[in-house]
Structures are given as structure tokens and as C-alpha cells.
Design a protein around this motif. Structure first.
Motif, PDB file in Angstrom:
ATOM      1  N   GLY A 296     -21.263  -3.650  -0.106  1.00  0.00           N
ATOM      2  CA  GLY A 296     -22.147  -4.563   1.013  1.00  0.00           C
ATOM      3  C   GLY A 296     -22.511  -5.727  -0.194  1.00  0.00           C
ATOM      4  N   VAL A 297     -23.120  -6.569   0.604  1.00  0.00           N
ATOM      5  CA  VAL A 297     -23.627  -7.714  -0.004  1.00  0.00           C
ATOM      6  C   VAL A 297     -24.738  -7.510  -0.991  1.00  0.00           C
ATOM      7  CG1 VAL A 297     -24.543 -10.334   0.539  1.00  0.00           C
ATOM      8  CG2 VAL A 297     -23.172  -9.162   2.083  1.00  0.00           C
ATOM      9  N   GLY A 298     -24.466  -7.810  -2.318  1.00  0.00           N
ATOM     10  CA  GLY A 298     -25.434  -7.287  -3.222  1.00  0.00           C
ATOM     11  C   GLY A 298     -25.609  -5.907  -3.762  1.00  0.00           C
ATOM     12  N   GLY A 299     -24.857  -5.094  -3.102  1.00  0.00           N
ATOM     13  CA  GLY A 299     -25.002  -3.684  -3.175  1.00  0.00           C
ATOM     14  C   GLY A 299     -24.650  -3.043  -4.711  1.00  0.00           C
ATOM     15  N   GLU A 300     -23.980  -3.847  -5.334  1.00  0.00           N
ATOM     16  CA  GLU A 300     -23.607  -3.811  -6.994  1.00  0.00           C
ATOM     17  C   GLU A 300     -24.907  -3.541  -7.582  1.00  0.00           C
ATOM     18  OE1 GLU A 300     -22.143  -6.198  -5.367  1.00  0.00           O
ATOM     19  OE2 GLU A 300     -20.307  -5.336  -4.901  1.00  0.00           O
ATOM     20  N   ARG A 301     -26.105  -4.359  -7.434  1.00  0.00           N
ATOM     21  CA  ARG A 301     -27.181  -4.307  -8.101  1.00  0.00           C
ATOM     22  C   ARG A 301     -27.885  -2.851  -8.552  1.00  0.00           C
ATOM     23  NH1 ARG A 301     -30.117  -8.972  -4.910  1.00  0.00           N
ATOM     24  NH2 ARG A 301     -29.494  -7.248  -3.459  1.00  0.00           N
ATOM     25  N   LEU A 302     -27.362  -2.089  -7.148  1.00  0.00           N
ATOM     26  CA  LEU A 302     -28.186  -0.688  -7.410  1.00  0.00           C
ATOM     27  C   LEU A 302     -27.637   0.010  -8.355  1.00  0.00           C
ATOM     28  CD1 LEU A 302     -28.172   0.146  -3.474  1.00  0.00           C
ATOM     29  CD2 LEU A 302     -30.327   0.100  -5.210  1.00  0.00           C
ATOM     30  N   HIS A 303     -26.401  -0.292  -8.851  1.00  0.00           N
ATOM     31  CA  HIS A 303     -25.465   0.408  -9.978  1.00  0.00           C
ATOM     32  C   HIS A 303     -25.322  -0.314 -11.264  1.00  0.00           C
ATOM     33  CE1 HIS A 303     -24.735   3.106  -6.682  1.00  0.00           C
ATOM     34  NE2 HIS A 303     -24.368   2.280  -5.988  1.00  0.00           N
ATOM     35  N   HIS A 304     -26.203  -1.173 -11.506  1.00  0.00           N
ATOM     36  CA  HIS A 304     -26.358  -2.133 -12.764  1.00  0.00           C
ATOM     37  C   HIS A 304     -26.602  -1.083 -13.815  1.00  0.00           C
ATOM     38  CE1 HIS A 304     -26.914  -6.563 -11.401  1.00  0.00           C
ATOM     39  NE2 HIS A 304     -26.060  -6.094 -11.119  1.00  0.00           N
ATOM     40  N   TRP A 305     -27.651  -0.292 -13.651  1.00  0.00           N
ATOM     41  CA  TRP A 305     -27.924   0.708 -14.675  1.00  0.00           C
ATOM     42  C   TRP A 305     -26.516   1.682 -15.267  1.00  0.00           C
ATOM     43  CZ3 TRP A 305     -27.649   6.237 -14.621  1.00  0.00           C
ATOM     44  CH2 TRP A 305     -27.206   6.814 -13.323  1.00  0.00           C
ATOM     45  N   VAL A 306     -25.772   2.000 -14.106  1.00  0.00           N
ATOM     46  CA  VAL A 306     -24.576   2.807 -14.516  1.00  0.00           C
ATOM     47  C   VAL A 306     -23.498   2.050 -15.266  1.00  0.00           C
ATOM     48  CG1 VAL A 306     -22.501   4.104 -13.632  1.00  0.00           C
ATOM     49  CG2 VAL A 306     -24.858   4.269 -12.666  1.00  0.00           C
ATOM     50  N   MET A 307     -23.378   0.792 -14.724  1.00  0.00           N
ATOM     51  CA  MET A 307     -22.160  -0.218 -14.811  1.00  0.00           C
ATOM     52  C   MET A 307     -22.589  -1.243 -16.197  1.00  0.00           C
ATOM     53  SD  MET A 307     -20.021   0.654 -13.107  1.00  0.00           S
ATOM     54  CE  MET A 307     -18.497  -0.335 -13.330  1.00  0.00           C
ATOM     55  N   GLY A 308     -23.912  -0.891 -16.759  1.00  0.00           N
ATOM     56  CA  GLY A 308     -24.197  -1.834 -17.965  1.00  0.00           C
ATOM     57  C   GLY A 308     -24.756  -3.209 -17.535  1.00  0.00           C
ATOM     58  N   GLY A 309     -25.056  -3.440 -16.326  1.00  0.00           N
ATOM     59  CA  GLY A 309     -25.540  -4.763 -15.959  1.00  0.00           C
ATOM     60  C   GLY A 309     -24.739  -5.362 -14.636  1.00  0.00           C
ATOM     61  N   PRO A 310     -24.652  -6.910 -14.531  1.00  0.00           N
ATOM     62  CA  PRO A 310     -23.867  -7.272 -13.385  1.00  0.00           C
ATOM     63  C   PRO A 310     -22.374  -7.135 -13.468  1.00  0.00           C
ATOM     64  CG  PRO A 310     -25.564  -8.938 -14.050  1.00  0.00           C
ATOM     65  CD  PRO A 310     -25.622  -7.769 -15.153  1.00  0.00           C
ATOM     66  N   TRP A 311     -21.980  -6.693 -12.143  1.00  0.00           N
ATOM     67  CA  TRP A 311     -20.417  -6.460 -12.000  1.00  0.00           C
ATOM     68  C   TRP A 311     -20.125  -6.605 -10.658  1.00  0.00           C
ATOM     69  CZ3 TRP A 311     -18.559  -2.559  -8.840  1.00  0.00           C
ATOM     70  CH2 TRP A 311     -19.522  -1.539  -8.279  1.00  0.00           C
ATOM     71  N   THR A 312     -19.098  -6.885 -10.229  1.00  0.00           N
ATOM     72  CA  THR A 312     -18.349  -7.149  -8.923  1.00  0.00           C
ATOM     73  C   THR A 312     -17.289  -6.404  -8.967  1.00  0.00           C
ATOM     74  OG1 THR A 312     -16.854  -8.978  -9.179  1.00  0.00           O
ATOM     75  CG2 THR A 312     -19.380  -9.351  -8.688  1.00  0.00           C
ATOM     76  N   TYR A 313     -16.622  -5.950  -7.546  1.00  0.00           N
ATOM     77  CA  TYR A 313     -15.329  -5.352  -7.428  1.00  0.00           C
ATOM     78  C   TYR A 313     -14.121  -6.263  -7.883  1.00  0.00           C
ATOM     79  CZ  TYR A 313     -17.200  -1.365  -5.479  1.00  0.00           C
ATOM     80  OH  TYR A 313     -17.734  -0.084  -5.035  1.00  0.00           O
ATOM     81  N   ASP A 314     -14.313  -7.660  -7.917  1.00  0.00           N
ATOM     82  CA  ASP A 314     -13.480  -8.609  -8.560  1.00  0.00           C
ATOM     83  C   ASP A 314     -13.325  -8.700  -9.988  1.00  0.00           C
ATOM     84  OD1 ASP A 314     -12.918  -8.988  -5.752  1.00  0.00           O
ATOM     85  OD2 ASP A 314     -14.445 -10.735  -5.582  1.00  0.00           O
ATOM     86  N   SER A 315     -13.981  -8.157 -10.551  1.00  0.00           N
ATOM     87  CA  SER A 315     -14.050  -8.181 -12.100  1.00  0.00           C
ATOM     88  C   SER A 315     -13.839  -6.923 -12.743  1.00  0.00           C
ATOM     89  CB  SER A 315     -15.393  -8.763 -12.787  1.00  0.00           C
ATOM     90  OG  SER A 315     -16.388  -7.813 -12.470  1.00  0.00           O
ATOM     91  N   PRO A 316     -13.338  -7.091 -13.966  1.00  0.00           N
ATOM     92  CA  PRO A 316     -13.032  -5.683 -14.974  1.00  0.00           C
ATOM     93  C   PRO A 316     -14.438  -4.925 -14.868  1.00  0.00           C
ATOM     94  CG  PRO A 316     -11.847  -7.302 -15.799  1.00  0.00           C
ATOM     95  CD  PRO A 316     -12.741  -8.071 -14.565  1.00  0.00           C
ATOM     96  N   ARG A 317     -14.308  -3.797 -14.657  1.00  0.00           N
ATOM     97  CA  ARG A 317     -15.579  -2.884 -14.946  1.00  0.00           C
ATOM     98  C   ARG A 317     -15.282  -1.468 -15.662  1.00  0.00           C
ATOM     99  NH1 ARG A 317     -13.348  -3.116 -10.267  1.00  0.00           N
ATOM    100  NH2 ARG A 317     -13.217  -1.337  -8.926  1.00  0.00           N
ATOM    101  N   GLU A 318     -16.127  -0.961 -16.357  1.00  0.00           N
ATOM    102  CA  GLU A 318     -15.943   0.436 -16.991  1.00  0.00           C
ATOM    103  C   GLU A 318     -17.245   0.999 -16.819  1.00  0.00           C
ATOM    104  OE1 GLU A 318     -14.110   3.703 -18.626  1.00  0.00           O
ATOM    105  OE2 GLU A 318     -13.216   1.628 -18.271  1.00  0.00           O
ATOM    106  N   PRO A 319     -17.306   2.368 -15.847  1.00  0.00           N
ATOM    107  CA  PRO A 319     -18.601   2.898 -15.906  1.00  0.00           C
ATOM    108  C   PRO A 319     -19.104   3.238 -17.153  1.00  0.00           C
ATOM    109  CG  PRO A 319     -16.917   3.618 -14.245  1.00  0.00           C
ATOM    110  CD  PRO A 319     -16.183   2.658 -15.291  1.00  0.00           C
ATOM    111  N   GLY A 320     -20.419   3.032 -17.608  1.00  0.00           N
ATOM    112  CA  GLY A 320     -20.998   3.302 -18.688  1.00  0.00           C
ATOM    113  C   GLY A 320     -20.946   2.133 -19.770  1.00  0.00           C
ATOM    114  N   ALA A 321     -20.104   1.142 -19.536  1.00  0.00           N
ATOM    115  CA  ALA A 321     -20.048   0.226 -20.605  1.00  0.00           C
ATOM    116  C   ALA A 321     -21.219  -0.723 -20.578  1.00  0.00           C
ATOM    117  CB  ALA A 321     -18.901  -1.013 -20.068  1.00  0.00           C
ATOM    118  N   GLY A 322     -21.933  -0.773 -21.565  1.00  0.00           N
ATOM    119  CA  GLY A 322     -22.905  -1.904 -21.780  1.00  0.00           C
ATOM    120  C   GLY A 322     -24.484  -0.887 -21.217  1.00  0.00           C
ATOM    121  N   MET A 323     -24.465   0.221 -21.045  1.00  0.00           N
ATOM    122  CA  MET A 323     -25.630   1.096 -20.592  1.00  0.00           C
ATOM    123  C   MET A 323     -26.825   0.861 -21.806  1.00  0.00           C
ATOM    124  SD  MET A 323     -24.693   4.592 -18.941  1.00  0.00           S
ATOM    125  CE  MET A 323     -23.925   4.737 -17.733  1.00  0.00           C
ATOM    126  N   THR A 324     -27.851   0.861 -21.444  1.00  0.00           N
ATOM    127  CA  THR A 324     -28.927   1.217 -22.486  1.00  0.00           C
ATOM    128  C   THR A 324     -28.899   2.728 -23.033  1.00  0.00           C
ATOM    129  OG1 THR A 324     -30.610   1.891 -20.877  1.00  0.00           O
ATOM    130  CG2 THR A 324     -30.559  -0.461 -21.035  1.00  0.00           C
TER     131      THR A 324
END
Length: 148
Positions: free
Chosen positions: A34-62
Motif C-alpha cells: 500500500g501507499v507508504g506501507g514499506e515504512r512498517l518494515h524498515h526495521w526488517v529491511m534496514g531502512g527505506p525500500w520499495t518493491y521497485d528497488s533491490p532489497r534483501e531482508p536483514g540488510a542494514g539492520m541495527t
């Protein structure tokens, strides 16, 4: 349910905002979380991400988030999600990105991708949970998504 199907624990796994949402507005296939829903998962994804960009679960986590995430998923043998999550994620590009097989609860089992993709399409919750438990062996089953 037979004893052999009830080996490991079943864990619910979903990120929820403080006001009770699991996605942003207008979540559907092609719109991701949904619109802006990725923000809920910044903690898992290590920060901002979108479905249009490469992403790796856990990359950049604290370090703290990584410790929590690793403990939460320790011993996982399989995961279970609904068709809505599978479709909203764009089937993760056609490959299961998780470290365990992923059972997808769906009425459209004819859409089963090649087994090497790491997905198993199963119709009916009881059958899907039983399949996830069989796949998990002695490991836990993690249920992701599914909130409404």
C-alpha cells in the motif's frame, strides 16, 4: 491431527503499527504494502525500500534488530502465508527469499510455480498448516501476513 504433524511450534510473524495497521492504504497486487506501507518494515529491511528497488531482508539492520530477528526465526523449518501477501509481494520476483520453504494458502493451486522456486501452493488452511508442519519437520512454522 496426527502426532507427526504437530512437531514444532507455530509462530505468528507480522509487523503492526501502533494504531493497528499492517499495510498502508490501497494495498493490493501491484501496489505492494500500500501507499507508504514499506515504512512498517524498515526495521526488517534496514531502512527505506520499495518493491521497485533491490532489497534483501536483514540488510542494514541495527544490531538490536538483527538479534531480535534472528532469535524470532531461530529453528524455523517452514513458513506459511496467504495468497494476498504472495501477490502483494509480486511473488518476490518468482523466488522464495526466505531461509525456509514457503507454503502459500490459496484457492488457485494451479498457479504452482516450479518447486525450485521454493513455494508450495495449498488450498485450505488446515491442509496448508499440515503441509507446512510436514515440511518443517521438528522446526517451527512461521505464519506471516494474513491480517485484515
Amino acid at each position: 491431527m496426527s502426532t507427526s504433524e504437530a512437531r514444532g511450534r507455530v509462530r505468528a510473524f507480522v509487523t503492526v503499527s501502533l494504531d493497528g495497521y499492517v499495510t498502508g492504504p490501497d494495498d493490493h497486487a501491484g501496489q505492494g504494502l500500500g501507499v507508504g506501507g514499506e515504512r512498517l518494515h524498515h526495521w526488517v529491511m534496514g531502512g527505506p525500500w520499495t518493491y521497485d528497488s533491490p532489497r534483501e531482508p536483514g540488510a542494514g539492520m541495527t544490531d538490536e534488530d538483527r538479534a531480535y530477528f534472528d532469535e524470532m526465526l531461530a529453528g524455523t523449518g517452514a513458513a506459511l502465508c496467504g495468497r494476498g501477501m504472495y501477490d502483494s509481494a509480486g511473488a518476490w520476483g518468482g523466488r522464495n527469499p526466505f531461509q525456509a520453504p514457503l507454503v502459500v494458502l490459496t484457492h488457485r493451486t494451479a498457479d504452482q510455480p516450479d518447486p525450485s522456486a521454493g513455494f508450495l501452493m495449498v488450498d485450505g488452511f488446515d491442509a496448508a498448516l499440515a503441509a507446512a508442519r510436514r515440511t518443517a519437520g521438528d522446526g517451527a512454522v512461521v505464519i506471516g501476513g494474513g491480517a485484515d
